[in-house]
Design a protein around this motif. Structure first.
Motif, mmCIF file in Angstrom:
data_model
loop_
_atom_site.group_PDB
_atom_site.id
_atom_site.type_symbol
_atom_site.label_atom_id
_atom_site.label_comp_id
_atom_site.label_asym_id
_atom_site.label_seq_id
_atom_site.Cartn_x
_atom_site.Cartn_y
_atom_site.Cartn_z
ATOM 1 N N MET A 111 0.840 -1.198 0.000
ATOM 2 C CA MET A 111 0.000 0.000 0.000
ATOM 3 C C MET A 111 0.881 1.257 0.000
ATOM 4 O O MET A 111 2.017 1.233 0.453
ATOM 5 C CB MET A 111 -0.928 0.005 1.213
ATOM 6 C CG MET A 111 -1.969 -1.115 1.182
ATOM 7 S SD MET A 111 -3.009 -1.123 -0.303
ATOM 8 C CE MET A 111 -3.892 0.409 -0.109
ATOM 9 N N SER A 112 0.327 2.371 -0.479
ATOM 10 C CA SER A 112 1.082 3.614 -0.643
ATOM 11 C C SER A 112 0.998 4.532 0.568
ATOM 12 O O SER A 112 1.343 5.700 0.476
ATOM 13 C CB SER A 112 0.573 4.364 -1.878
ATOM 14 O OG SER A 112 -0.785 4.722 -1.691
ATOM 15 N N PHE A 113 0.518 4.018 1.691
ATOM 16 C CA PHE A 113 0.436 4.838 2.888
ATOM 17 C C PHE A 113 0.804 4.006 4.107
ATOM 18 O O PHE A 113 0.806 2.782 4.066
ATOM 19 C CB PHE A 113 -0.962 5.442 3.050
ATOM 20 C CG PHE A 113 -2.049 4.435 3.309
ATOM 21 C CD1 PHE A 113 -2.427 4.107 4.605
ATOM 22 C CD2 PHE A 113 -2.706 3.815 2.262
ATOM 23 C CE1 PHE A 113 -3.424 3.181 4.839
ATOM 24 C CE2 PHE A 113 -3.707 2.879 2.486
ATOM 25 C CZ PHE A 113 -4.066 2.567 3.778
ATOM 26 N N ARG A 114 1.156 4.732 5.163
ATOM 27 C CA ARG A 114 1.434 4.121 6.458
ATOM 28 C C ARG A 114 0.788 4.980 7.525
ATOM 29 O O ARG A 114 0.489 6.154 7.300
ATOM 30 C CB ARG A 114 2.943 4.029 6.733
ATOM 31 C CG ARG A 114 3.722 3.158 5.776
ATOM 32 C CD ARG A 114 3.329 1.677 5.851
ATOM 33 N NE ARG A 114 4.100 0.867 4.926
ATOM 34 C CZ ARG A 114 3.774 0.635 3.666
ATOM 35 N NH1 ARG A 114 2.686 1.164 3.152
ATOM 36 N NH2 ARG A 114 4.526 -0.119 2.902
ATOM 37 N N PHE A 115 0.599 4.404 8.687
ATOM 38 C CA PHE A 115 0.027 5.127 9.812
ATOM 39 C C PHE A 115 1.120 5.596 10.758
ATOM 40 O O PHE A 115 2.179 4.976 10.863
ATOM 41 C CB PHE A 115 -0.942 4.229 10.591
ATOM 42 C CG PHE A 115 -2.176 3.847 9.822
ATOM 43 C CD1 PHE A 115 -3.119 4.802 9.464
ATOM 44 C CD2 PHE A 115 -2.399 2.531 9.460
ATOM 45 C CE1 PHE A 115 -4.253 4.448 8.755
ATOM 46 C CE2 PHE A 115 -3.540 2.170 8.759
ATOM 47 C CZ PHE A 115 -4.470 3.133 8.404
ATOM 48 N N ALA A 116 0.839 6.677 11.456
ATOM 49 C CA ALA A 116 1.693 7.160 12.542
ATOM 50 C C ALA A 116 0.778 7.739 13.610
ATOM 51 O O ALA A 116 -0.272 8.316 13.283
ATOM 52 C CB ALA A 116 2.657 8.232 12.059
ATOM 53 N N LEU A 117 1.156 7.570 14.862
ATOM 54 C CA LEU A 117 0.407 8.229 15.920
ATOM 55 C C LEU A 117 0.587 9.731 15.768
ATOM 56 O O LEU A 117 1.657 10.197 15.378
ATOM 57 C CB LEU A 117 0.903 7.779 17.292
ATOM 58 C CG LEU A 117 0.517 6.350 17.681
ATOM 59 C CD1 LEU A 117 1.190 5.964 18.993
ATOM 60 C CD2 LEU A 117 -0.988 6.204 17.796
ATOM 61 N N LYS A 118 -0.429 10.498 16.080
ATOM 62 C CA LYS A 118 -0.398 11.938 15.868
ATOM 63 C C LYS A 118 0.859 12.569 16.464
ATOM 64 O O LYS A 118 1.525 13.345 15.811
ATOM 65 C CB LYS A 118 -1.651 12.587 16.457
ATOM 66 C CG LYS A 118 -1.745 14.055 16.155
ATOM 67 C CD LYS A 118 -3.052 14.610 16.605
ATOM 68 C CE LYS A 118 -3.147 16.089 16.215
ATOM 69 N NZ LYS A 118 -4.376 16.682 16.680
ATOM 70 N N ASP A 119 1.210 12.240 17.670
ATOM 71 C CA ASP A 119 2.387 12.833 18.290
ATOM 72 C C ASP A 119 3.673 12.432 17.573
ATOM 73 O O ASP A 119 4.600 13.212 17.464
ATOM 74 C CB ASP A 119 2.481 12.439 19.769
ATOM 75 C CG ASP A 119 1.359 13.056 20.570
ATOM 76 O OD1 ASP A 119 1.037 12.524 21.643
ATOM 77 O OD2 ASP A 119 0.800 14.078 20.149
ATOM 78 N N GLU A 120 3.740 11.185 17.055
ATOM 79 C CA GLU A 120 4.928 10.721 16.326
ATOM 80 C C GLU A 120 5.074 11.442 15.002
ATOM 81 O O GLU A 120 6.180 11.738 14.568
ATOM 82 C CB GLU A 120 4.856 9.218 16.069
ATOM 83 C CG GLU A 120 4.991 8.370 17.300
ATOM 84 C CD GLU A 120 4.838 6.902 16.987
ATOM 85 O OE1 GLU A 120 4.567 6.542 15.823
ATOM 86 O OE2 GLU A 120 5.003 6.101 17.914
ATOM 87 N N ALA A 121 3.972 11.709 14.327
ATOM 88 C CA ALA A 121 4.020 12.342 13.016
ATOM 89 C C ALA A 121 4.534 13.778 13.111
ATOM 90 O O ALA A 121 5.057 14.307 12.152
ATOM 91 C CB ALA A 121 2.633 12.330 12.365
ATOM 92 N N CYS A 122 4.406 14.384 14.277
ATOM 93 C CA CYS A 122 4.840 15.767 14.469
ATOM 94 C C CYS A 122 6.308 15.871 14.832
ATOM 95 O O CYS A 122 6.860 16.956 14.874
ATOM 96 C CB CYS A 122 3.995 16.435 15.562
ATOM 97 S SG CYS A 122 2.257 16.565 15.121
ATOM 98 N N GLN A 123 6.954 14.752 15.140
ATOM 99 C CA GLN A 123 8.355 14.805 15.563
ATOM 100 C C GLN A 123 9.282 14.962 14.403
ATOM 101 O O GLN A 123 9.048 14.598 13.312
ATOM 102 C CB GLN A 123 8.707 13.537 16.339
ATOM 103 C CG GLN A 123 7.958 13.458 17.641
ATOM 104 C CD GLN A 123 8.272 12.176 18.406
ATOM 105 O OE1 GLN A 123 9.026 11.317 17.977
ATOM 106 N NE2 GLN A 123 7.668 12.052 19.570
#
Length: 123
Positions: A111-123
């Motif tokens: 798949m062309s996407f992955r998930f990240a927890l909101k706080d992790e994506a901001c780091q």
């Protein structure tokens, strides 16, 4: 050359997970929560109204283009159950580990996407 993966944030406040499959929906209007695949549908342009009360990706019509391969791969297969099970299972899995497991499955199927927890994506 591979395409860049899109990161979709899972906000712990609105991510519907760990409650078992019975109460899990792509979007649950009663509390405004979405399972991981519901969050992906919203990220790719679907409205919460179009997802409300639907439990499976196959219920979404039209399905956002980046998710079409997911429907072909998962509907009626063990993979669908794997993704839903990781998201919905009731256990002591922490959110970070749950995201790792979901991403491993998404990577396995290309798949062309992955998930990240909101706080992790901001780091």
């Amino acid at each position: 050359m591979s395409a860049e993966l899109r990161t979709i944030e899972l906000d712990p406040a609105t991510w519907l997970r760990g409650e078992g499959s019975g109460p899990s929906y792509l979007y649950r209007g009663s509390d405004g929560k979405s399972c991981c695949l519901g969050v992906a549908c919203i990220a790719f342009g679907r409205t919460t109204r179009s997802l409300d009360g639907h439990a499976e990706v196959g219920d979404v019509k039209p399905l956002p283009r980046p998710l079409v391969p997911l429907r072909r791969l998962v509907e009626g297969t063990e993979l669908a159950n794997t993704l839903y099970m990781i998201n919905d299972r009731v256990d002591k899995t922490n959110d970070a580990d749950r995201v790792v497991e979901l991403n491993q499955e998404l990577g396995r199927i290309g798949m062309s996407f992955r998930f990240a927890l909101k706080d992790e994506a901001c780091q």
